[in-house]
Structures are given as structure tokens and as C-alpha cells.
Design a protein around this motif. Structure first.
Motif, PDB file in Angstrom:
ATOM      1  N   VAL A  77      -4.220  63.993  28.343  1.00 48.82           N
ATOM      2  CA  VAL A  77      -4.686  65.105  27.521  1.00 48.82           C
ATOM      3  C   VAL A  77      -4.883  64.606  26.098  1.00 48.82           C
ATOM      4  O   VAL A  77      -4.037  63.885  25.556  1.00 48.82           O
ATOM      5  CB  VAL A  77      -3.671  66.263  27.529  1.00 48.82           C
ATOM      6  CG1 VAL A  77      -4.115  67.388  26.597  1.00 48.82           C
ATOM      7  CG2 VAL A  77      -3.459  66.782  28.948  1.00 48.82           C
ATOM      8  N   TYR A  95      -0.300  70.394  29.453  1.00 51.07           N
ATOM      9  CA  TYR A  95       0.180  69.024  29.630  1.00 51.07           C
ATOM     10  C   TYR A  95       1.415  68.997  30.534  1.00 51.07           C
ATOM     11  O   TYR A  95       1.530  68.160  31.443  1.00 51.07           O
ATOM     12  CB  TYR A  95       0.501  68.398  28.272  1.00 51.07           C
ATOM     13  CG  TYR A  95       1.113  67.019  28.379  1.00 51.07           C
ATOM     14  CD1 TYR A  95       0.482  66.006  29.105  1.00 51.07           C
ATOM     15  CD2 TYR A  95       2.330  66.722  27.760  1.00 51.07           C
ATOM     16  CE1 TYR A  95       1.044  64.739  29.207  1.00 51.07           C
ATOM     17  CE2 TYR A  95       2.890  65.462  27.852  1.00 51.07           C
ATOM     18  CZ  TYR A  95       2.253  64.475  28.584  1.00 51.07           C
ATOM     19  OH  TYR A  95       2.810  63.223  28.685  1.00 51.07           O
ATOM     20  N   LYS A  99       1.725  67.062  34.149  1.00 47.43           N
ATOM     21  CA  LYS A  99       2.779  66.082  34.424  1.00 47.43           C
ATOM     22  C   LYS A  99       3.479  66.366  35.752  1.00 47.43           C
ATOM     23  O   LYS A  99       3.975  65.435  36.406  1.00 47.43           O
ATOM     24  CB  LYS A  99       3.806  66.076  33.289  1.00 47.43           C
ATOM     25  CG  LYS A  99       3.309  65.449  32.013  1.00 47.43           C
ATOM     26  CD  LYS A  99       3.279  63.927  32.089  1.00 47.43           C
ATOM     27  CE  LYS A  99       4.636  63.328  31.930  1.00 47.43           C
ATOM     28  NZ  LYS A  99       4.571  61.837  31.891  1.00 47.43           N
ATOM     29  N   TYR A 107      -0.221  62.041  26.790  1.00 50.59           N
ATOM     30  CA  TYR A 107      -0.746  63.012  25.826  1.00 50.59           C
ATOM     31  C   TYR A 107      -1.009  62.321  24.489  1.00 50.59           C
ATOM     32  O   TYR A 107      -0.094  61.757  23.889  1.00 50.59           O
ATOM     33  CB  TYR A 107       0.256  64.152  25.649  1.00 50.59           C
ATOM     34  CG  TYR A 107      -0.086  65.161  24.575  1.00 50.59           C
ATOM     35  CD1 TYR A 107      -1.400  65.483  24.244  1.00 50.59           C
ATOM     36  CD2 TYR A 107       0.926  65.821  23.887  1.00 50.59           C
ATOM     37  CE1 TYR A 107      -1.700  66.420  23.266  1.00 50.59           C
ATOM     38  CE2 TYR A 107       0.644  66.768  22.905  1.00 50.59           C
ATOM     39  CZ  TYR A 107      -0.675  67.054  22.600  1.00 50.59           C
ATOM     40  OH  TYR A 107      -0.958  67.976  21.623  1.00 50.59           O
TER      41      TYR A 107
END
Length: 271
Positions: A77, A95, A99, A107
Motif C-alpha cells: 500500500v 492495510y 496483511k 506499507y
């Protein structure tokens, strides 16, 4: 490689997703852009039209991406300018959800808040969100000098103070008048690339820098290689922008240099 890019968008010019998506696509990265604002042009012009995208719309778009079954294939991201701190929470939620599907997803936080000489140019609450919420969740951050000072709470005047600030953040000055230095730091080393300072003030170069650095880092897993590739590409874009006397960064005209950066500047290890 698939990157979910959540940031601003403009109809004219190149900032936010309008600065990040094409360069990433040009180097072969699949980008899923989600826009946090839709403006006519960037705010550097002094006036603009458009609106911040409502948080519920952003969340709905992210839900639609999930419903396509795409989250397991998301490599990371990328986030940039936020029109509202609540949008940041939507990004962190996205995010965290990614995960759960892909534990290796990362990220990259471009903590767009302000700049030296301009101060903060975002809404109240966003700087605190960047510092207190987004920073601890990020794998990579790409602050400018002003943002680094705010996030670390330490002055950044030179390499020594920049490195001290980096340690404070735990994840970094003024440059000589005729040079710009770009510093990249990981857990083991610190690298810097210096380029001539071009006679230009533009918007969007930082957005493109963050996007390219993130993609090159994901591909090479090398801080120094990612730094060299990114700086060489950005310098070529800015050289073309100066040559054309353009107000907007010349991403399309300089796309070959984005795809195949010239080997002009080399990263120097300083720690």
C-alpha cells in the motif's frame, strides 16, 4: 507486482496519484489507484475546484477491490496526501486487512503535510495522525526535511542531525546551495545521492519519488539500488521540465528515463 495507491488526484497536472500511477505503470507495476480528493489542479496554483472524497466512498471502493478477491495478490500500500484524518484510518484499516491475506505486504507512507518555507498545508489533525497513527504502521516512510523534523521532533540541518532524527523515528539538511541530497536509511546503513540543484520549483516531484522508490525497493530489496534508480529518473524528469519551461513535471515526455533511468548519479554510503 500490485500496489494499492491511496492518495489525491488532479484533472490537470501531476501530483498524488496523478504523479505516481503512470511512472509505476511505466516500470511495469500494476497500480490500483484510489483517490482521496479530486481537484481540478494542485493547490500550488492558489485556487482550485473539486472536493475531498467522502470517507465512506473510499471505504466502499476498497471493499469493492476486496470483493474481486484481489487482496491476496496485493504486494503493498502506498499513501500520500490526505484530505481528512479520517481517511487515514480507512487506509490503515485497508492495510491491516491486506496483511491478513498476505503477511508479506508492506506499507509505504509518504507523510505529505508541509514543506520548509511553507509550513503545514494540510487540515488540522492530519500531522498528528501521520505521527501517532500512520508512522508506527509503516514499513517505509518518505518524508521531506520539514516532515522529518515534525515526525521526529528534532531539527534537521545536516546529515548528522538527519541521521539523529532517523534514529528518533526508528525506522532520518540544509543542502549546499548548488546541490540537492536525497538520503535513504535502513536498519543497517545510510546512503545519499547528490545532484545539481535545478532552477525549478514544482509540485508532484515528491509524490513521484515516493512511488518510484517504493516500487524499486520492493523489486530490488536494496536501499542503495532503489535510491539510485529513483534519483536518476526524477532528475531526468526535472531536467526535461526545466528544458521545456513547463509548470508541471514532464512525466510523459521523460517516460523513457523513468523506465530506464540513466546511470548518472551514484549512491554514497555514509553509515
Amino acid at each position: 507486482m500490485n500496489i494499492l495507491s491511496i492518495q489525491s488526484s488532479v484533472a490537470y497536472g501531476h501530483v498524488g496519484n496523478s504523479a505516481a500511477v503512470f511512472p509505476l505503470q511505466r516500470i511495469g507495476v500494476e497500480v490500483w489507484p484510489v483517490n482521496t480528493v479530486q481537484f481540478s489542479n494542485h493547490t500550488g496554483y492558489g485556487n482550485w475546484r473539486g472536493a475531498v472524497v467522502p470517507v465512506e466512498v473510499v471505504r466502499d471502493v476498497l471493499l469493492g477491490i476486496e470483493e474481486r478477491g484481489l487482496l491476496p495478490s496485493c504486494d503493498g500500500v502506498l499513501s500520500g496526501y490526505l484530505g481528512d484524518a479520517e481517511l487515514g484510518e480507512a487506509i490503515l484499516d485497508a492495510y491491516g486487512h491486506i496483511k491478513r491475506f498476505n503477511s508479506r505486504a508492506t506499507y509505504c507512507l509518504d507523510p505529505v503535510m508541509g514543506d520548509v518555507g511553507r509550513g503545514f498545508f494540510v487540515r488540522p489533525g492530519i500531522p498528528e495522525f501521520m505521527r501517532d497513527r500512520a508512522l508506527p504502521a509503516a514499513t517505509l516512510i518518505t518524508p521531506n526535511q520539514f516532515e522529518l523534523q515534525f515526525l521526529s521532533g528534532s531539527p534537521v540541518r545536516d546529515f548528522e542531525t538527519a541521521l539523529a532524527a532517523v534514529k528518533t523515528l526508528r525506522a532520518r539538511g540544509p543542502s549546499p546551495n548548488d546541490e540537492i541530497e536525497v538520503l535513504a536509511v535502513d536498519s543497517k546503513s545510510a546512503y545519499v545521492v547528490a545532484t545539481p540543484k535545478l532552477p525549478i520549483v514544482v509540485n508532484g516531484a515528491g509524490d513521484t519519488t515516493a512511488a518510484l522508490f517504493y516500487a524499486h525497493w520492493l523489486r530490488t530489496q536494496s536501499t542503495s539500488s532503489a535510491l539510485e534508480l529513483t534519483v536518476n529518473a526524477i532528475f531526468a524528469v526535472l531536467e526535461k521540465t526545466v528544458a521545456d519551461a513547463a509548470r508541471e513535471i514532464q512525466l510523459i515526455a521523460a517516460q523513457d528515463a523513468i523506465a530506464n533511468p540513466p546511470k548518472k548519479f551514484v549512491a554514497r554510503k555514509i553509515v
